[in-house]
Design a protein around this motif. Structure first.
Motif, PDB file in Angstrom:
ATOM      1  N   GLU A 124       0.789  -1.047  -0.153  1.00 38.37           N
ATOM      2  CA  GLU A 124       0.064  -0.094   0.096  1.00 38.37           C
ATOM      3  C   GLU A 124       0.990   1.329  -0.112  1.00 38.37           C
ATOM      4  O   GLU A 124       0.728   2.213  -0.656  1.00 38.37           O
ATOM      5  N   ARG A 127       1.790   1.776  -3.506  1.00 36.58           N
ATOM      6  CA  ARG A 127       0.914   2.212  -4.478  1.00 36.58           C
ATOM      7  C   ARG A 127       0.906   3.826  -4.179  1.00 36.58           C
ATOM      8  O   ARG A 127       0.467   4.290  -5.111  1.00 36.58           O
ATOM      9  N   ARG A 128       0.663   4.113  -2.992  1.00 36.55           N
ATOM     10  CA  ARG A 128       0.644   5.708  -2.703  1.00 36.55           C
ATOM     11  C   ARG A 128       1.961   6.407  -3.517  1.00 36.55           C
ATOM     12  O   ARG A 128       1.596   7.355  -3.716  1.00 36.55           O
ATOM     13  N   ALA A 131       1.297   6.456  -7.027  1.00 36.49           N
ATOM     14  CA  ALA A 131       0.090   7.264  -7.567  1.00 36.49           C
ATOM     15  C   ALA A 131       0.685   8.738  -7.767  1.00 36.49           C
ATOM     16  O   ALA A 131       0.164   9.468  -8.536  1.00 36.49           O
ATOM     17  N   GLY A 137      -0.437   5.598 -14.094  1.00 37.33           N
ATOM     18  CA  GLY A 137      -0.716   3.985 -13.665  1.00 37.33           C
ATOM     19  C   GLY A 137       0.189   3.196 -14.635  1.00 37.33           C
ATOM     20  O   GLY A 137      -0.506   1.901 -14.844  1.00 37.33           O
ATOM     21  N   PRO A 141       0.228  -4.087 -11.344  1.00 39.75           N
ATOM     22  CA  PRO A 141      -0.181  -4.216  -9.755  1.00 39.75           C
ATOM     23  C   PRO A 141       0.772  -4.545  -8.896  1.00 39.75           C
ATOM     24  O   PRO A 141       1.510  -5.297  -9.018  1.00 39.75           O
ATOM     25  N   ILE A 142       0.627  -3.574  -7.788  1.00 37.47           N
ATOM     26  CA  ILE A 142       1.432  -3.861  -6.586  1.00 37.47           C
ATOM     27  C   ILE A 142       0.615  -4.672  -5.742  1.00 37.47           C
ATOM     28  O   ILE A 142      -0.015  -4.078  -4.845  1.00 37.47           O
ATOM     29  N   GLU A 143       1.113  -5.918  -5.440  1.00 37.72           N
ATOM     30  CA  GLU A 143       0.433  -6.737  -4.768  1.00 37.72           C
ATOM     31  C   GLU A 143       1.261  -7.914  -4.130  1.00 37.72           C
ATOM     32  O   GLU A 143       2.132  -8.337  -4.825  1.00 37.72           O
TER      33      GLU A 143
END
Length: 215
Positions: A124, A127-128, A131, A137, A141-143
């Motif tokens: 998370e 992701r921030r 962003a 984007g 995906p960052i997972e």
């Protein structure tokens, strides 16, 4: 950081706007062990409004120091230029008697550092950050558990820096007469080296807001 009254930020909006205007790289300073110098780490950062968000490689030796003492300072510096002495000589003063100085903007965040090791919390945080730095984007995906970022998460640790105090300084000769400040800004624009242009913009912006300095 020593701040003269005329160098102080005019309000919180001033330094917040300056930070938001692309000033997102700074120096993380942490206390060293007794008898050793502080450790300083250059890094990009972003913010969630109340915290600065940073990630660093897990092998970075700074982690041990932060775990021992979470009191840290994060410093952002920009819009700086050297001002030659002749530019600052007052009326009737020989140009060679003018005293040079440095112009700059600086914001120091005094923080409590909180280490982020939970994989999803680190994801998370990234992701921030992306962003902010890649708002289109255009990244995978960052997972946790999903390539490419999932396999990289164990190699980093995150930091949320809880800001407890902000010290902001805009050093642009604001105590000098308005004619002097306007002249120096013009000279910076004409010299057109390194950060002369953004420095001149900061000086003119402060001049427009402050006008003649009133203690």
């Amino acid at each position: 950081m020593f701040i003269q009254p005329w160098d102080a930020t005019l309000d919180d909006a001033e330094w917040r706007t300056w930070i938001a205007d692309g000033h997102d790289f700074g120096l993380l300073s942490v206390n060293g062990p007794p008898g050793q110098a502080p450790a300083v780490v250059p890094t990009h950062f972003t913010t969630d409004g109340t915290h600065l968000l940073v990630h660093l490689a897990r092998p970075n030796p700074v982690w041990r120091t932060i775990e021992a003492d979470p009191n840290v300072t994060f410093t952002v510096i920009g819009d700086y230029a050297f001002i030659p002495g002749p530019w600052r000589a007052g009326p009737g003063i020989p140009p060679t008697d003018g005293v040079p100085t440095s112009y700059y903007a600086a914001v120091q965040f005094i923080c409590q550092a909180h280490i982020v090791d939970d994989p999803e919390a680190k994801a998370e945080l990234l992701r921030r950050q992306l962003a902010h730095f890649q708002p289109d984007g255009d990244h995978a995906p960052i997972e946790d558990g999903r390539p490419p970022y999932g396999r990289l998460l164990p190699g980093i640790r995150g930091l949320t820096l809880e800001v407890t105090e902000v010290r902001a300084k805009f050093k642009y000769d604001d105590h000098k007469p308005t004619e002097h400040r306007a002249s120096v800004a013009d000279r910076l624009t004409a010299r057109h080296q390194a950060l002369d242009e953004p420095t001149a913009r900061q000086q003119r912006r402060r001049l427009d807001r402050i006008g003649p300095w009133k203690p």
